[in-house]
Every structure is written in structure tokens, then in C-alpha cells.
Design an enzyme around this catalytic site. Structure first.
Site, PDB file in Angstrom:
ATOM      1  N   LYS A 197      25.664  -5.307  -0.462  1.00 31.30           N
ATOM      2  CA  LYS A 197      27.087  -5.656   0.002  1.00 31.30           C
ATOM      3  C   LYS A 197      27.013  -5.047   1.567  1.00 31.30           C
ATOM      4  O   LYS A 197      28.578  -5.037   1.145  1.00 31.30           O
ATOM      5  CB  LYS A 197      27.505  -4.900  -1.649  1.00 31.30           C
ATOM      6  CG  LYS A 197      26.859  -5.359  -3.095  1.00 31.30           C
ATOM      7  CD  LYS A 197      27.818  -5.040  -4.165  1.00 31.30           C
ATOM      8  CE  LYS A 197      27.529  -5.153  -5.566  1.00 31.30           C
ATOM      9  NZ  LYS A 197      27.470  -4.413  -6.555  1.00 31.30           N
ATOM     10  N   ARG A 252       0.961  -1.550   0.190  1.00 33.15           N
ATOM     11  CA  ARG A 252      -0.076   0.535   0.128  1.00 33.15           C
ATOM     12  C   ARG A 252       0.974   1.422   0.133  1.00 33.15           C
ATOM     13  O   ARG A 252       0.651   1.822  -1.072  1.00 33.15           O
ATOM     14  CB  ARG A 252      -1.239   0.002   1.399  1.00 33.15           C
ATOM     15  CG  ARG A 252      -2.227  -1.068   1.254  1.00 33.15           C
ATOM     16  CD  ARG A 252      -2.299  -1.204   2.468  1.00 33.15           C
ATOM     17  NE  ARG A 252      -1.405  -2.231   3.065  1.00 33.15           N
ATOM     18  CZ  ARG A 252      -1.427  -3.349   2.287  1.00 33.15           C
ATOM     19  NH1 ARG A 252      -2.443  -3.935   2.368  1.00 33.15           N
ATOM     20  NH2 ARG A 252      -0.629  -5.106   2.857  1.00 33.15           N
ATOM     21  N   HIS A 267       4.476   5.717  11.906  1.00 32.38           N
ATOM     22  CA  HIS A 267       4.282   5.398  10.545  1.00 32.38           C
ATOM     23  C   HIS A 267       2.805   6.492   9.937  1.00 32.38           C
ATOM     24  O   HIS A 267       1.405   6.713  10.414  1.00 32.38           O
ATOM     25  CB  HIS A 267       2.901   3.863  10.537  1.00 32.38           C
ATOM     26  CG  HIS A 267       2.928   3.253   8.966  1.00 32.38           C
ATOM     27  ND1 HIS A 267       3.544   4.686   7.473  1.00 32.38           N
ATOM     28  CD2 HIS A 267       2.547   2.625   7.781  1.00 32.38           C
ATOM     29  CE1 HIS A 267       2.816   4.038   6.504  1.00 32.38           C
ATOM     30  NE2 HIS A 267       2.752   2.771   6.769  1.00 32.38           N
TER      31      HIS A 267
HETATM   32  N1   CP Z   1      -0.117   0.187   5.804  1.00 36.49           N
HETATM   33  C1   CP Z   1       1.234   0.067   5.239  1.00 36.49           C
HETATM   34  O1   CP Z   1       2.133   0.385   6.045  1.00 36.49           O
HETATM   35  O2   CP Z   1       1.133  -1.477   4.227  1.00 36.49           O
HETATM   36  P1   CP Z   1       2.209  -1.613   3.525  1.00 36.49           P
HETATM   37  O3   CP Z   1       2.795  -2.541   4.679  1.00 36.49           O
HETATM   38  O4   CP Z   1       1.914  -3.142   2.076  1.00 36.49           O
HETATM   39  O5   CP Z   1       2.427  -0.730   3.051  1.00 36.49           O
END
Ligand code: CP
Length: 316
Positions: free
Chosen positions: A93, A65, A143
């Protein structure tokens, strides 16, 4: 293509986390994302905000995503987008993160989107480059764009965030999504609850201002929004649950547990989902699920973030 718009007054060069953003910053990003939803629903989806700019997506961890939506967002804003495959890069590497950052910086990108398995790695990289950096997930730390897209999804469906009861359920201990959402949703006036087995609740979680529950029945009572989290086994060092079957029995969201919440409660999941582990398929695909809507909002939020950072890009 639409005419260039004045750039927004977002005061940060990077987006490294929700922590450090003001309530006004958050509202600005959500308002901009609302506009980006409209752009994305048109036949002509292109803007010129990032025309001539170079965006590098640097993902040290797998993603479906986040990486694809940042790529789509960058392209909709007119940027040249390069997806750097870490699997075939010199990281394999033995090149360090800092050397990778300095190497990329010499190619004069304008913006780098970074996902890394270590908390703090994105901030470290941001200190070594001259362009803007966006955190696409760093370890169990933050996040930010996931939390923003979750907030946008809720706000569009409910018309507000203030006063809502949001229950975040499951593996809170290893979740950067939970951490960013706790900060963002509380700043915007939601009441946040965290529900999970005691082994998956971080020590001191109550200090973040959330209510803590180890029972789904108690934690979901009166909830407006239920946010399910995946068991993040890649970050687990040891055994945190007796078995997947046992975990689903007590903490997996099925129709029965969903009935503990408000009758019109909405179900969310950041993905990737593990059906039959933290969520039953009929709930994930049911009428109360917002999971696909979250994915659409992901593109809009990432367009908003890139546009907000545009005034801080090199030579702006
Ligand atoms: N929600 C989310 O971060 O999904 P992905 O790991 O697919 O980016």
C-alpha cells in the site's frame, strides 16, 4: 534440550556483509557452524540459545533456501520465528522501508533477517531498529551467509581454504554472492578467479585482487573449486548475452568444460539453478557436485550467525 553455553566473542551487533569482518570473526563463525552441523545431524536438534527471543524474517524478494534455513535455524535455537509476507503487508500500500522498520521495531523483535532488492537497504533498516539485523541479500551488494556456507562446505571437504584456486563463473556483474565470496575466500587465503563474458564482468573487478578471464578453458585450468552463478535477469537492465543457447555453449558448465579444471575439482552453485543455462544437469547432479551439501551447510551457518549475535540482542 542442552544446557546453555557461554556466548561467543563475536564483536558485531549486526551481520550486514562480509566486508568489515576480521579473519578471526570469519573463522569463529565457521567453527561455530561446524558444531551446528553436528547438532543438526542429531535426533534432538534443539538448543536454548534464543529461547524467548523473537526472530522476524522480512523478505522483499523471493527465496527458497535462505528464508527456510533461517527459519529452521531460529527454531533449532529456540526462537519464536515469524515469517513476514511482504506480498500481503502494507508495503503493497506504499509504506516505506523505514516506516516498515519503525513499525516492526515497536513490536520488540530481537533479530530481523532482511532480504531486499536494493543494495544498502538492509544497512539503512539496521539504523532504524534496536535489535540485531542480518543481511539475507541486498541487491547486487552482499549475501554474507551464502559466502559463509560456501566457505564451510569447501573447508569441510578440502580441510582448508588457504591456497585453493576458486573459479567463480558467470554473471559476476549482478551477483551479491560473488562479491561476498571474493572478500571472504581471499581473506581466508584462497586464490580467486572470475570468469565470464566481458558484459557480465564489473568494471574494476581486478581491483578486488582476483584474476579475470573471459575464457572458461583458461580460467578453469588448475581450479580446485568451480562456483557457477545464475544469470540474474531480474537485475539486468538490457541485453547482456546474445542468447541462452550461445551463453551455455561458451560459459555453461558441462562435462567438457569441467575437464579443464583439476580432475578432483568440486562444483558449487548457490541456487536457484537454471539447468541448461549456466550448468548442465549431469554436472549439477554428478559425483563432483556439492550443491546439496551447500544447502545443509546453509542451516548450520545460519545457526552459527544467530548464536554469534545472541550476546548483542536487546537485554542480553
Ligand atoms: N542462494 C540463495 O540465496 O537462494 P534463495 O534465493 O533460494 O534464498
Amino acid at each position: 534440550m542442552s544446557a546453555p553455553q557461554p556466548l561467543p566473542a563475536f564483536p558485531h551487533r549486526h551481520l550486514l556483509g562480509i566486508e568489515g569482518l576480521s579473519r578471526l570473526d570469519m573463522q569463529l563463525l565457521l567453527d561455530m557452524a561446524d558444531e551446528a552441523v553436528e547438532v543438526s545431524r542429531q535426533v534432538e536438534k534443539k538448543k536454548t540459545t534464543l529461547r524467548g527471543r523473537t526472530q522476524v524474517n522480512l523478505f522483499f524478494e523471493p527465496s527458497t533456501r535462505t528464508q527456510s534455513s533461517f527459519e529452521i535455524a531460529g527454531k533449532r535455537l529456540g526462537a519464536d520465528v515469524m515469517n513476514m509476507s511482504v506480498g500481503s503487508s502494507s508495503v503493497k500500500k506504499g509504506e516505506t522501508l523505514i516506516d516498515t522498520a519503525i513499525t516492526l521495531n515497536a513490536m520488540r523483535p530481537d533479530i530481523i533477517i532482511v532480504r531486499h532488492h536494493q543494495a544498502g537497504a538492509v544497512k539503512l533498516l539496521a539504523q532504524k531498529v534496536e535489535c540485531s539485523v542480518v543481511n539475507a541479500g541486498d541487491g547486487a551488494h552482499e549475501h554474507p551467509t551464502q559466502a559463509l556456507l560456501d566457505a564451510l562446505t569447501i573447508r569441510r571437504r578440502r580441510g582448508r581454504i588457504e591456497g585453493l584456486v576458486v573459479a567463480i563463473c558467470g554473471d559476476i556483474l549482478h551477483s551479491r554472492v560473488a562479491r561476498s565470496n571474493i572478500i571472504l575466500l581471499q581473506a581466508l587465503g584462497a586464490r580467486v578467479r572470475c570468469i565470464g563474458p566481458s558484459t557480465l564482468l564489473p568494471a574494476g573487478i581486478a581491483g578486488l585482487g582476483v584474476e579475470v578471464f573471459t575464457s572458461m578453458r583458461e580460467g578453469l585450468a588448475g581450479a580446485d573449486i568451480i562456483m557457477m552463478l545464475r544469470l540474474q535477469r531480474e537485475r539486468m537492465n538490457g541485453s547482456f548475452v546474445p542468447s541462452v543457447k550461445e551463453y551455455f555453449r561458451f560459459f555453461g558448465l558441462d562435462e567438457e568444460k569441467l575437464s579443464y579444471a583439476k580432475p578432483d575439482a568440486l562444483v558449487m552453485h548457490p541456487g536457484p539453478m537454471n539447468r541448461g543455462v549456466e550448468i548442465a544437469s549431469d554436472v549439477a547432479d554428478g559425483a563432483q557436485s556439492l550443491i546439496r551439501e551447500q544447502v545443509e551447510m546453509g542451516v548450520a551457518v545460519r545457526m552459527a550467525v544467530l548464536e554469534a549475535l545472541a550476546r548483542h540482542l536487546p537485554n542480553s
